[in-house]
Design an enzyme around this catalytic site. Structure first.
Site, PDB file in Angstrom:
ATOM      1  N   ASP A 452      39.704  32.371  39.654  1.00 17.01           N
ATOM      2  CA  ASP A 452      40.327  30.913  39.703  1.00 17.01           C
ATOM      3  C   ASP A 452      39.323  30.050  40.560  1.00 17.01           C
ATOM      4  O   ASP A 452      38.670  30.570  41.175  1.00 17.01           O
ATOM      5  CB  ASP A 452      41.705  30.984  40.212  1.00 17.01           C
ATOM      6  CG  ASP A 452      42.060  29.329  40.303  1.00 17.01           C
ATOM      7  OD1 ASP A 452      41.913  28.781  39.412  1.00 17.01           O
ATOM      8  OD2 ASP A 452      42.977  29.169  41.158  1.00 17.01           O
ATOM      9  N   ASP A 651      44.889  32.787  43.255  1.00 16.59           N
ATOM     10  CA  ASP A 651      45.728  32.629  44.317  1.00 16.59           C
ATOM     11  C   ASP A 651      46.815  31.582  44.161  1.00 16.59           C
ATOM     12  O   ASP A 651      47.649  31.504  45.221  1.00 16.59           O
ATOM     13  CB  ASP A 651      44.932  31.577  45.750  1.00 16.59           C
ATOM     14  CG  ASP A 651      44.864  30.289  45.359  1.00 16.59           C
ATOM     15  OD1 ASP A 651      44.716  29.876  43.971  1.00 16.59           O
ATOM     16  OD2 ASP A 651      44.915  29.436  46.055  1.00 16.59           O
ATOM     17  N   ASP A 655      48.263  31.862  38.479  1.00 15.88           N
ATOM     18  CA  ASP A 655      47.495  32.844  37.863  1.00 15.88           C
ATOM     19  C   ASP A 655      48.417  33.979  37.852  1.00 15.88           C
ATOM     20  O   ASP A 655      47.606  35.149  37.352  1.00 15.88           O
ATOM     21  CB  ASP A 655      46.521  33.161  39.053  1.00 15.88           C
ATOM     22  CG  ASP A 655      45.585  31.854  39.638  1.00 15.88           C
ATOM     23  OD1 ASP A 655      45.133  31.408  38.566  1.00 15.88           O
ATOM     24  OD2 ASP A 655      45.333  31.298  40.705  1.00 15.88           O
TER      25      ASP A 655
END
Length: 762
Positions: A452, A651, A655
């Site tokens: 990410d 995080d 996700d």
């Protein structure tokens, strides 16, 4: 979810896609295992005529709708707690709830362990040094060992025997078969030696008694219970992510009646079309459309992006997101299982259940290992009884028990857990937390890492990048005026601008007539200046041309920054750029991942321009922008379908589905709790360089586990034939159960000593 069928043989509920099936009298029956299928095929009339299998009639009633499944065999589904008929693992709820407490099996095993562990220690002390205790006769010591070990074996170890019997009944020999057989053999032999010592020849007497092995049986039970406690505790965290997601949703909503009054109702009573009020600081109850009011809504809990989104009539809001300082009236669009949050929960649950744990080497060979040991013990018993010297049947019993004791799976059971325990401790020193053994085993095979952007590659906090002035102003004046206007805003971008102005000690003035224009910027009066700060759309609405600074703006956007133009009294004065800075450690981490032969892919909810800019700056191999949580999980699935072993690093809550779907999920320790509980690995410092360290630990640990298994099997390969008496005709050697227990202990010592080498691994 697939339909649930009832196994007509054992009563177990199984999913309709179970590969074990048979047809009888025009009806298809589904089975939990090949054993049940074989029983049915042998006598279909018997089982096909039963509406309720005999084994299912005694099942305790459970709450309606609750289903349980095996973590290793997802095809096993039933409507009550229990153990898997294939592997003996405790079944888990398919969908945990917020009200769900600690696992009943974890509570039960903890109770059994702590109540009997002192007894095991006492038996061990008596066995090792009891002959030195004054006033304690040999016979009294033996009976005392029996009295102390009986509760450990017969009560604390009772679940092991149940699972061992179940494994035999279902024709699925596993580790429980080995444990129950080994413990039962050691304890049973010792009981016989205590009750009928005269059956044994003098050669098996030591210190005035026939050797007994109560301490071996008791210690094995205690160690196995301890291992189960650690495993169950780790497994309980797999559902923590779902419980955390469920906890995001508010419990109530404020509904507006047709007469204008309001009422608080449970969230489950909200229907599509209901008008709901969301006050400042409250969570949005369901997915809806704004019909009245303006506010900035923090969607970071679902999107992972730190910047609140402006909401006004006609825009959509997502359930469980946090309202800012404004008041909103919304109309419910999607409720219950149709909301975005509920869909994310389903994605996480499906990903967790669809990923079967890696089969360990011990599991692969355990079926044949158990059958071989039992066959050797049986052959030993009859060979000595029928053809051995007198007393032949005494020799038969002793040697058969020696075979079972030396084949006790203590070392085999310790081979993997000891390596895992040492490796996880060593990894923690480097800031890498493994959730379970599966993560260590899988990580070494990963060839692709998806990352990410926000909070993983970047800091996750907007920071001032640059101010640029036209010829009619100066950089400091542009920043001062922009910061003065933004003092009235709580937007994170505004906070970054104000923080930079204060750091430079610029003289800020109070803004009057402050107005926030949803999604495009702010306007207000600062001293004698009429100011407007926002994007190109705001400038165009005011007739202000941005052409003098368009090239600078595009350059900054290409570098991943957000750009806001400043107009003073209707004329362009400059621009201010704010960006989420890349972590200092990120470039080195990406380089290290590439050096390790890993392909790096970025997937982010940010726009394509910003995403490509960051990817280009870091040398990332592939980039996907403007992706939602489901898209990230789909990206993982697509890469897996191409044959890649995928790790996902993120995080945010957005996700979580991808973290659960990946072969290995890696969470930033600086991120959300949901991301960390969805992932199998957590990098405490949020430093991607930890992935390289974790992969090196994975490679060393798996190599160490294989060595341990080799030690364990080598001891059995050498010890079992000797215990069976193959050397007796030539050399006259027999292996007493006492020496068999010693050999078993030595195998455990070798395994532990080898595992401890991981503490010094670089």
């Amino acid at each position: 979810m697939l339909p649930v069928e009832r196994d007509p043989v054992c009563g177990m509920a199984v999913s309709a896609d179970s590969p074990h099936r048979a047809e009888h009298a025009g009806k298809v029956y589904h089975f939990c295992s090949p054993g049940c299928q074989a029983k049915f095929v042998a006598d279909p009339a018997r089982y096909g005529s039963q509406t309720v299998p005999a084994t299912a009639k005694s099942l305790a009633p459970v709450a309606p709708g609750t289903t349980y499944t095996c973590p290793m065999h997802p095809e096993i589904v039933q409507d009550h707690p229990g153990t898997c008929p294939k592997c003996g693992m405790a079944l888990e709820p398919v969908m945990p709830s917020l009200e769900e407490g600690e696992s009943p099996e974890l509570t039960d095993f903890r109770h059994r362990f702590w109540w009997t562990f002192p007894l095991s220690i006492a038996v061990l002390v008596l066995a090792m040094g009891g002959h030195r205790l004054p006033g304690l006769s040999v016979a009294a010591r033996t009976w005392l060992e029996l009295a102390l070990s009986a509760p450990v074996v017969l009560w604390a170890g009772w679940p092991f025997f149940q699972r061992g019997v179940q494994s035999v009944a279902n024709r699925s020999p596993n580790m429980w078969t080995l444990i129950s057989t080994g413990v039962g053999a050691a304890f049973g032999y010792s009981v016989v030696a205590t009750l009928f010592p005269d059956l044994f020849p003098a050669a098996f007497r030591e210190h005035g008694r026939v050797g007994v092995y109560f301490e071996a049986a008791a210690i094995i039970v205690s160690l196995t219970l301890l291992g189960q406690l650690l495993e169950l505790k780790a497994r309980s965290s797999t559902s923590a992510a779902i419980r955390a997601l469920l906890g995001l949703a508010p419990k109530t909503a404020r509904r507006l009646r047709d007469d204008g009054t309001e009422e608080d109702i449970p969230l489950t009573h909200v229907h599509v079309g209901d008008r709901l009020r969301v006050r400042p600081g409250e969570k949005v109850p369901v997915d809806a459309e704004v019909v009245e009011g303006r506010s900035a809504v923090d969607e970071s809990m679902l999107t992972g992006e730190p910047i609140p989104v402006e909401k006004s009539p006609g825009t959509k809001v997502i359930g469980a997101t946090l309202n800012g300082t404004g008041s909103l009236v919304i109309r419910a669009d999607r409720v219950g299982a149709d909301t975005v949050l509920a869909q994310i929960v389903q994605l996480v649950a499906q990903a967790q259940r669809s990923r079967a744990p890696m089969q360990r080497l011990a599991d692969t060979v355990s079926y044949w290992f158990v059958l071989t040991v039992l066959a050797i013990a049986t052959a030993t018993f009859f060979a000595w009884g029928l053809f051995g010297p007198e007393p032949s049947w005494t020799y038969a019993i002793v040697n058969a028990v020696a075979v079972l004791i030396i084949a006790c799976p203590c070392a085999l059971g310790l081979a993997t857990p000891m390596s895992i325990m040492v490796a996880t401790g060593r990894a923690a020193q480097g800031g890498v937390l493994f959730r379970d053994a599966e993560a260590i085993e899988r990580l070494r095979t990963v060839d692709t890492v998806i990352v990410d952007k926000t909070g993983t590659l970047t800091e996750g906090k907007p920071a001032f990048r640059q101010a640029i002035a036209t010829s009619a102003s100066t950089e400091a004046e542009v920043l001062r005026l922009a910061a003065s206007l933004d003092q009235g805003s709580e937007h994170p971008l505004a906070e970054a601008i104000v923080a930079e102005a204060r750091r430079r000690a610029l003289a800020l003035e109070a803004a009057t007539s402050f107005e926030s224009v949803t999604g495009i910027g702010v306007r207000g009066q600062v001293g004698a200046y009429a100011l407007a700060l926002g994007n190109t759309t705001l400038m165009q609405s005011m007739g202000v041309s941005t052409q003098p600074l368009d090239a600078d703006a595009e350059r900054l956007r290409t570098d991943g920054a957000s750009v806001m133009f400043l107009a003073v009294n209707g004329a362009l004065a400059g621009l201010v750029a704010v960006a989420d800075p890349i972590k200092v450690s990120t470039p080195e981490a990406i380089a290290a991942l590439h050096a390790a032969g890993l392909r790096v892919v970025m997937a982010t909810g940010d726009g394509h321009t910003t995403a490509r800019a960051v990817a280009r700056q870091l040398g990332i191999d592939d980039v996907h922008g403007e992706v939602c949580p489901a898209d990230k999980a789909k990206l993982v699935a697509n890469l897996q379908a191409q044959g890649h072993r995928v790790a996902m690093a993120g995080d945010g809550i957005n996700d979580a589905p991808a973290l659960a779907a990946a072969d290995v999920g890696i969470a930033m320790g600086t991120g959300t709790d949901v991301a960390m509980s969805s992932a199998q690995i957590t990098l405490v410092k949020g430093d991607l360089r930890g992935i390289v360290r974790a992969r090196q630990i994975s490679q060393s640990t798996v190599r160490n586990m294989r060595q341990n298994l080799a030690f364990a099997f080598a001891y059995n390969a050498l010890g079992v034939p000797i215990a069976a008496g193959v050397l007796y005709p030539a050399l006259g050697w027999l292996l007493s159960p006492m020496l068999a227990a010693l050999a078993m202990s030595l195998s455990s010592v070798s395994v532990v000593a080898n595992a401890l080498r991981l503490r010094t691994a670089r």
